[in-house]
Every structure is written in C-alpha cells, then in structure tokens.
Design a protein around this motif. Structure first.
Motif, PDB file in Angstrom:
ATOM      1  N   ILE A  57       0.924  -1.145  -0.090  1.00 61.82           N
ATOM      2  CA  ILE A  57       0.089   0.079   0.010  1.00 61.82           C
ATOM      3  C   ILE A  57       0.739   1.320   0.067  1.00 61.82           C
ATOM      4  O   ILE A  57       0.558   2.041  -0.812  1.00 61.82           O
ATOM      5  CB  ILE A  57      -1.055  -0.109   1.334  1.00 61.82           C
ATOM      6  N   ASP A  58       2.019   1.341   0.882  1.00 67.82           N
ATOM      7  CA  ASP A  58       2.836   2.562   1.067  1.00 67.82           C
ATOM      8  C   ASP A  58       3.602   2.596  -0.152  1.00 67.82           C
ATOM      9  O   ASP A  58       3.699   3.774  -0.429  1.00 67.82           O
ATOM     10  CB  ASP A  58       3.581   2.458   2.394  1.00 67.82           C
ATOM     11  N   ASP A  59       4.102   1.733  -0.772  1.00 64.70           N
ATOM     12  CA  ASP A  59       4.802   1.777  -2.075  1.00 64.70           C
ATOM     13  C   ASP A  59       3.808   2.348  -3.412  1.00 64.70           C
ATOM     14  O   ASP A  59       4.262   3.052  -3.899  1.00 64.70           O
ATOM     15  CB  ASP A  59       5.473   0.314  -2.335  1.00 64.70           C
ATOM     16  N   GLY A  60       2.716   1.567  -3.492  1.00 66.79           N
ATOM     17  CA  GLY A  60       1.761   2.028  -4.483  1.00 66.79           C
ATOM     18  C   GLY A  60       1.217   3.121  -4.563  1.00 66.79           C
ATOM     19  O   GLY A  60       0.636   3.690  -5.421  1.00 66.79           O
ATOM     20  N   SER A  61       0.976   3.841  -3.233  1.00 67.78           N
ATOM     21  CA  SER A  61       0.365   5.061  -3.094  1.00 67.78           C
ATOM     22  C   SER A  61       1.370   6.015  -2.706  1.00 67.78           C
ATOM     23  O   SER A  61       0.858   7.135  -2.054  1.00 67.78           O
ATOM     24  CB  SER A  61      -0.648   5.000  -2.097  1.00 67.78           C
ATOM     25  N   ALA A  62       2.539   6.127  -2.871  1.00 64.94           N
ATOM     26  CA  ALA A  62       3.647   7.241  -2.496  1.00 64.94           C
ATOM     27  C   ALA A  62       3.086   8.335  -3.144  1.00 64.94           C
ATOM     28  O   ALA A  62       2.582   8.588  -4.393  1.00 64.94           O
ATOM     29  CB  ALA A  62       5.107   6.549  -3.055  1.00 64.94           C
ATOM     30  N   PRO A  63       3.486   9.679  -2.662  1.00 67.06           N
ATOM     31  CA  PRO A  63       2.780  11.009  -3.177  1.00 67.06           C
ATOM     32  C   PRO A  63       3.672  11.364  -4.509  1.00 67.06           C
ATOM     33  O   PRO A  63       4.487  12.256  -4.605  1.00 67.06           O
ATOM     34  CB  PRO A  63       3.257  11.701  -2.007  1.00 67.06           C
ATOM     35  N   GLU A  64       3.174  10.408  -5.447  1.00 69.73           N
ATOM     36  CA  GLU A  64       3.934  10.802  -6.943  1.00 69.73           C
ATOM     37  C   GLU A  64       2.592  10.785  -7.812  1.00 69.73           C
ATOM     38  O   GLU A  64       1.701   9.804  -7.897  1.00 69.73           O
ATOM     39  CB  GLU A  64       4.933   9.967  -7.327  1.00 69.73           C
TER      40      GLU A  64
END
Length: 288
Positions: free
Chosen positions: A205-212
C-alpha cells in the motif's frame, strides 16, 4: 531556318548542365522528398471499431463505446492504448514461435463510458493480456477528457504541487490500511500471521500510493447533480497496492480534500460543498 541547329545545340548544352548538377547530388528517386505537413492540416480520425481477431497463436477482443466517436481527440487516445496492447500481445505471440501445442495468447479489453457532460468526459479501460503464467496481466486505465480544451486531464496537471500529493497520498493510505485491517481481522489469523500479513500488505500500500502523480493517474470524476466534481475515485490495478487476488481497488477522495491543492484553472470543475459525512470510501469491486 538555316540556323535551327544552333537552337538544338543550346538545348543540348543546357541538358548536359542539368545532368551534371543531378550527378553531384542524390537523385530524387534515391532519396524520397519528405513534405512537412501544415500544422493546420486536420488529422484523420481513428477507426474506433471493435476488434475481433483469432489466429492459431492469439485471440484479440477490444470493444469501444460508440459515444467516444463524438470526441476525435479522445477517440485517438483510446485507439492508441488499444493498439499498443494489441501490438504487445501480437509481438509476444510471434516471439513464442509456431511450435504445435503452444499457448494461445489472449487479449480482452473493454472501454466504457463513465461520465459525459459538457465539461468532462471519462472513459474506463479494463481488461487483461495473457501471455503465459498463472493468470493474465491486468490492463487498467482511465481517460478524463476536457471537451472545451480538447485534451486529457492528467493527475500532474490537476494537482501541480508536491504537497498536494502528500495530502492525497495520506488520505488514500488511511482508507486502504483501514480496509486491509478489516479484511485481515475477518480471516481470524493467529497474532503472528496477522502481524506478518499487515506488514507485507501494508508495504505494498505504502509503495503503490507514494505521493507521486504517476501513482494516481487513473482516476474517475464523480459528479454532483449540477455536474460538478464532488469526488475523485482513484483506481489502483492489481499489484499496485495489493496482491493480484485483491483485484482492482479504488479510493474515493472528496472534493474538499482535493480543492486546496487543485490548480487554479481546474477549480471551477469542482463542487465547493462540504458534506458533513465526507470521510472517503474504499471500494474493492472484485476479487480475482
């Protein structure tokens, strides 16, 4: 008339001169001349017809919504995406060779209209491409078209500043982590297995929703009765924020969370109402 031969001589000399000049440069036949198209020249509209192909090596099925033909620029974007998916599959099938009994590769892709208004047109693309393995590769894309501006609305244009994506990412992660915790609790795992599942899935989740912006480029506008955007539904394909078995996931982010970070030129598309219960929503449409 007795000097007619002088005229012939002059013509002959001129012809020789032209031949010598031609010999000093590449011939027109050897190097085709490229014409620069006029920027005002209209581009041909794509043939947005459904595709059905079946060969011994691959099967292709692509369907387009007929309403998209009303927007030639959008139709071009849809056609480009569909053709790229088809070309990738056909190339993979060609590389696999013609050995009998080999895999039959398969592409299934559906485009469907989500929103059509004077300000916004949105189209969803969902499907899969199978080139071997346990399951197909998911194809998930969203296209938001601005008819009055004749161009796509991209996530990076909609929210231009990094701090905006930090806020959106935080909201999305909260919803996804909450849904993950509820799902894992329902499985009644041991404390050790629960902790491991939360850690592994939480990292995805954290990798795929990084603020980019690239992580949020597939989104669907949700309109209020006045045709203004009251929320954006960000769509995440399998593997981006969870394993393949979790399917395509999405998170609804209300307008009041987005508006402080939306570029000035697009704020008129959004509703300024603030629902009392606007807490966001997470949806997992299907499991695979």
């Amino acid at each position: 008339m007795k000097y007619w031969w002088i005229g012939l001589a002059v013509l002959a000399l001129a012809a020789c001169g032209r031949n010598e000049e031609a010999g000093s440069a590449p011939s027109a036949a050897g190097v085709p001349q490229q014409e620069t198209p006029s920027p005002e020249a209209p581009q041909p509209e794509p043939n947005l017809a459904d595709v059905i192909e079946q060969t011994p090596r691959y099967i292709v099925g692509i369907s387009y919504p007929p309403e998209a033909r009303r927007y030639p620029g959008l139709a071009s974007e849809l056609h480009r995406y569909g053709q790229a998916a088809r070309s990738e599959l056909v190339d993979a099938a060609g590389s696999a060779g013609e050995a009998p009994g080999g895999l039959v590769y398969d592409l299934s892709l559906e485009f469907r209209m989500l929103v059509e208004s004077p300000q916004l047109v949105a189209v969803a693309a969902d499907g899969s491409s199978y080139t071997g393995g346990a399951h197909g590769n998911p194809l998930v894309a969203r296209f938001v078209w601005l008819p009055q501006r004749e161009r796509l609305l991209r996530a990076g244009d909609l929210v231009p500043e990094a701090e905006g994506w930090t806020a959106i990412s935080r909201h999305v992660r909260e919803q996804l982590h909450a849904t993950l915790g509820t799902r894992i609790d329902a499985e009644e795992l041991s404390p050790e297995a629960r902790s491991e599942a939360l850690r592994t899935a939480g990292r995805m989740i954290d990798d795929g929703s990084a603020p980019e912006p690239d992580n949020f480029d597939s989104f669907e506008p949700v309109l209020d009765p006045q045709g203004r955007i009251e929320a954006l539904r960000f769509v995440f394909p399998p593997y981006q924020v969870g394993p393949y078995a979790d399917g395509t996931q999405s998170v609804l982010v209300p307008a009041h969370v987005l508006l402080p970070h939306v570029a000035q030129e697009y704020r008129g598309l959004f509703s300024t109402a603030t629902p009392a219960d606007a807490t966001g929503e997470t949806v997992t449409p299907e499991r695979r």
